[in-house]
Design a protein around this motif. Structure first.
Motif, short mmCIF file in Angstrom:
data_model
loop_
_atom_site.label_atom_id
_atom_site.label_comp_id
_atom_site.label_asym_id
_atom_site.label_seq_id
_atom_site.Cartn_x
_atom_site.Cartn_y
_atom_site.Cartn_z
N ASN A 21 0.81 -1.21 0.00
CA ASN A 21 0.00 0.00 0.00
C ASN A 21 0.85 1.27 0.00
OD1 ASN A 21 0.68 -0.68 2.64
ND2 ASN A 21 -1.31 -0.11 3.50
N LYS A 22 2.07 1.19 0.50
CA LYS A 22 2.96 2.36 0.47
C LYS A 22 3.32 2.73 -0.97
CE LYS A 22 7.28 4.10 2.39
NZ LYS A 22 8.38 3.85 3.32
N LYS A 30 -1.50 9.74 -2.92
CA LYS A 30 -2.40 9.69 -1.77
C LYS A 30 -1.57 9.40 -0.52
CE LYS A 30 -6.25 9.76 -4.27
NZ LYS A 30 -7.17 10.86 -4.27
N THR A 31 -2.15 9.65 0.64
CA THR A 31 -1.45 9.30 1.87
C THR A 31 -1.55 7.79 2.11
OG1 THR A 31 -3.39 9.56 3.29
CG2 THR A 31 -2.03 11.54 2.91
N GLU A 32 -0.58 7.26 2.85
CA GLU A 32 -0.63 5.84 3.20
C GLU A 32 -1.88 5.55 4.03
OE1 GLU A 32 3.03 3.98 4.60
OE2 GLU A 32 4.11 5.68 3.75
N SER A 33 -2.29 6.51 4.83
CA SER A 33 -3.49 6.35 5.66
C SER A 33 -4.73 6.14 4.78
CB SER A 33 -3.67 7.58 6.54
OG SER A 33 -4.90 7.55 7.19
N THR A 34 -4.85 6.91 3.72
CA THR A 34 -5.99 6.78 2.81
C THR A 34 -6.00 5.40 2.18
OG1 THR A 34 -6.10 9.13 2.35
CG2 THR A 34 -7.04 7.67 0.68
N SER A 36 -4.55 2.72 3.22
CA SER A 36 -4.78 1.72 4.27
C SER A 36 -6.27 1.53 4.54
CB SER A 36 -4.06 2.13 5.55
OG SER A 36 -4.32 1.21 6.58
N ARG A 37 -7.02 2.61 4.49
CA ARG A 37 -8.47 2.52 4.71
C ARG A 37 -9.16 1.77 3.57
NH1 ARG A 37 -10.60 8.20 6.01
NH2 ARG A 37 -12.41 7.07 6.77
N GLU A 42 -12.36 -0.20 5.02
CA GLU A 42 -13.02 0.76 5.91
C GLU A 42 -13.79 1.78 5.09
OE1 GLU A 42 -11.64 4.10 9.13
OE2 GLU A 42 -10.40 2.32 8.91
#
Length: 70
Positions: A21-22, A30-34, A36-37, A42
């Motif tokens: 995902n990184k 995009k951010t890794e957080s996005t 990851s969701r 999620e």
């Protein structure tokens, strides 16, 4: 509370393609957080984003979606 549904296969496809995902986040800007969701189902990416993911992974966009069995 409504349980989340697994609607996308991003996690399994990334594993099949030996990427993570990184790397996907970096490619999409995009951010890794996005990412990851999305990875954990999620939240779901837009159709346009799914298209960009499919191009990055060199797969048909339909492979990113969980089959409805129809």
């Amino acid at each position: 509370m409504v349980s989340k549904q697994n609607l996308n296969r991003i996690k399994s496809i990334l594993a099949e393609k030996n990427t993570n995902n990184k790397q996907l986040a970096h490619h999409l800007g995009k951010t890794e957080s996005t990412v990851s969701r999305w990875y954990t189902n999620e939240v779901q990416p837009s159709i346009e984003t799914l298209f960009e993911i499919s191009k990055f992974l060199k797969i048909d966009i339909r492979e990113l979606l969980v089959s409805t069995g129809n």
